[in-house]
Design a protein around this motif. Structure first.
Motif, PDB file in Angstrom:
ATOM      1  N   MET A 187      11.149 -87.239 -54.247  1.00  0.00           N
ATOM      2  CA  MET A 187      11.126 -88.420 -54.917  1.00  0.00           C
ATOM      3  C   MET A 187      11.562 -88.092 -56.777  1.00  0.00           C
ATOM      4  SD  MET A 187       7.615 -90.258 -54.154  1.00  0.00           S
ATOM      5  CE  MET A 187       6.546 -88.982 -53.005  1.00  0.00           C
ATOM      6  N   ILE A 188      11.859 -86.874 -56.918  1.00  0.00           N
ATOM      7  CA  ILE A 188      12.259 -86.673 -58.231  1.00  0.00           C
ATOM      8  C   ILE A 188      13.869 -86.464 -58.539  1.00  0.00           C
ATOM      9  CG2 ILE A 188      12.252 -84.654 -60.096  1.00  0.00           C
ATOM     10  CD1 ILE A 188       9.352 -83.809 -59.056  1.00  0.00           C
ATOM     11  N   ASP A 189      14.290 -87.278 -59.434  1.00  0.00           N
ATOM     12  CA  ASP A 189      15.656 -87.002 -59.987  1.00  0.00           C
ATOM     13  C   ASP A 189      15.961 -85.761 -60.492  1.00  0.00           C
ATOM     14  OD1 ASP A 189      18.144 -87.435 -61.037  1.00  0.00           O
ATOM     15  OD2 ASP A 189      17.890 -89.319 -62.084  1.00  0.00           O
ATOM     16  N   MET A 190      16.583 -84.978 -59.561  1.00  0.00           N
ATOM     17  CA  MET A 190      16.634 -83.521 -60.322  1.00  0.00           C
ATOM     18  C   MET A 190      17.556 -83.559 -61.426  1.00  0.00           C
ATOM     19  SD  MET A 190      14.494 -81.966 -58.636  1.00  0.00           S
ATOM     20  CE  MET A 190      14.643 -80.341 -59.129  1.00  0.00           C
ATOM     21  N   ASP A 191      18.375 -84.533 -61.728  1.00  0.00           N
ATOM     22  CA  ASP A 191      19.379 -84.535 -62.900  1.00  0.00           C
ATOM     23  C   ASP A 191      18.384 -84.693 -64.422  1.00  0.00           C
ATOM     24  OD1 ASP A 191      21.785 -84.028 -61.630  1.00  0.00           O
ATOM     25  OD2 ASP A 191      22.111 -86.315 -61.411  1.00  0.00           O
ATOM     26  N   SER A 192      17.417 -85.352 -64.046  1.00  0.00           N
ATOM     27  CA  SER A 192      16.427 -85.485 -65.356  1.00  0.00           C
ATOM     28  C   SER A 192      15.301 -84.052 -65.326  1.00  0.00           C
ATOM     29  CB  SER A 192      15.649 -86.599 -64.965  1.00  0.00           C
ATOM     30  OG  SER A 192      14.698 -86.762 -64.108  1.00  0.00           O
ATOM     31  N   LEU A 228      11.622 -90.182 -61.440  1.00  0.00           N
ATOM     32  CA  LEU A 228      11.599 -90.423 -60.422  1.00  0.00           C
ATOM     33  C   LEU A 228      12.918 -90.873 -59.838  1.00  0.00           C
ATOM     34  CD1 LEU A 228       8.159 -91.753 -59.458  1.00  0.00           C
ATOM     35  CD2 LEU A 228       9.018 -89.523 -59.499  1.00  0.00           C
ATOM     36  N   ILE A 229      13.345 -90.845 -58.447  1.00  0.00           N
ATOM     37  CA  ILE A 229      14.337 -91.469 -58.083  1.00  0.00           C
ATOM     38  C   ILE A 229      14.243 -93.019 -58.217  1.00  0.00           C
ATOM     39  CG2 ILE A 229      15.990 -91.701 -56.276  1.00  0.00           C
ATOM     40  CD1 ILE A 229      15.457 -88.864 -55.537  1.00  0.00           C
ATOM     41  N   ALA A 230      15.304 -93.674 -58.539  1.00  0.00           N
ATOM     42  CA  ALA A 230      15.056 -95.235 -58.364  1.00  0.00           C
ATOM     43  C   ALA A 230      14.868 -95.609 -57.199  1.00  0.00           C
ATOM     44  CB  ALA A 230      16.444 -95.936 -58.976  1.00  0.00           C
ATOM     45  N   GLY A 231      13.606 -96.570 -57.177  1.00  0.00           N
ATOM     46  CA  GLY A 231      13.069 -96.970 -55.921  1.00  0.00           C
ATOM     47  C   GLY A 231      11.958 -96.407 -55.455  1.00  0.00           C
TER      48      GLY A 231
END
Length: 102
Positions: free
Chosen positions: A82-87, A12-15
């Motif tokens: 909410m998802i960190d798309m780089d991951s 998830l995106i930080a925070g």
């Protein structure tokens, strides 16, 4: 048993609030279960914060059709933001065996 496992991993995106994320994931469940070829879905998180969305489908066509449809379905928007798309990583694998307690 045969079928296709769709394995999606991400952080998830930080925070981002994991409880809010789970609520957003629940909001996609009606759509996912309504897709042709759906069998079951599991959502898990490891101790390092990596999430895995594990979906079983009857066949590859069903899995790929549902994945493509999910990209534009409005129920996924609160989840995706909410998802960190780089991951983000998605793959499809043929299920070769299932072992479970009877």
């Amino acid at each position: 048993m045969s079928g296709i496992a769709e394995i999606v991993t991400f952080t998830l995106i930080a925070g981002s609030d994991p409880v809010a994320f789970l609520e957003a994931a629940k909001g996609t469940d009606v759509f996912v279960q309504s897709q042709a070829g759906f069998v079951r879905r599991h959502l898990s998180q490891n101790e390092n914060g990596m999430w895995t969305d594990y979906v079983l489908w009857t066949d590859m066509d069903a899995a790929k059709t549902a994945a493509a449809a999910a990209m534009t379905h409005p129920s996924f928007e609160p989840l995706v933001v909410m998802i960190d798309m780089d991951s983000f990583s998605m793959r499809h694998e043929t299920v070769r065996a299932t072992f479970q307690k009877e």
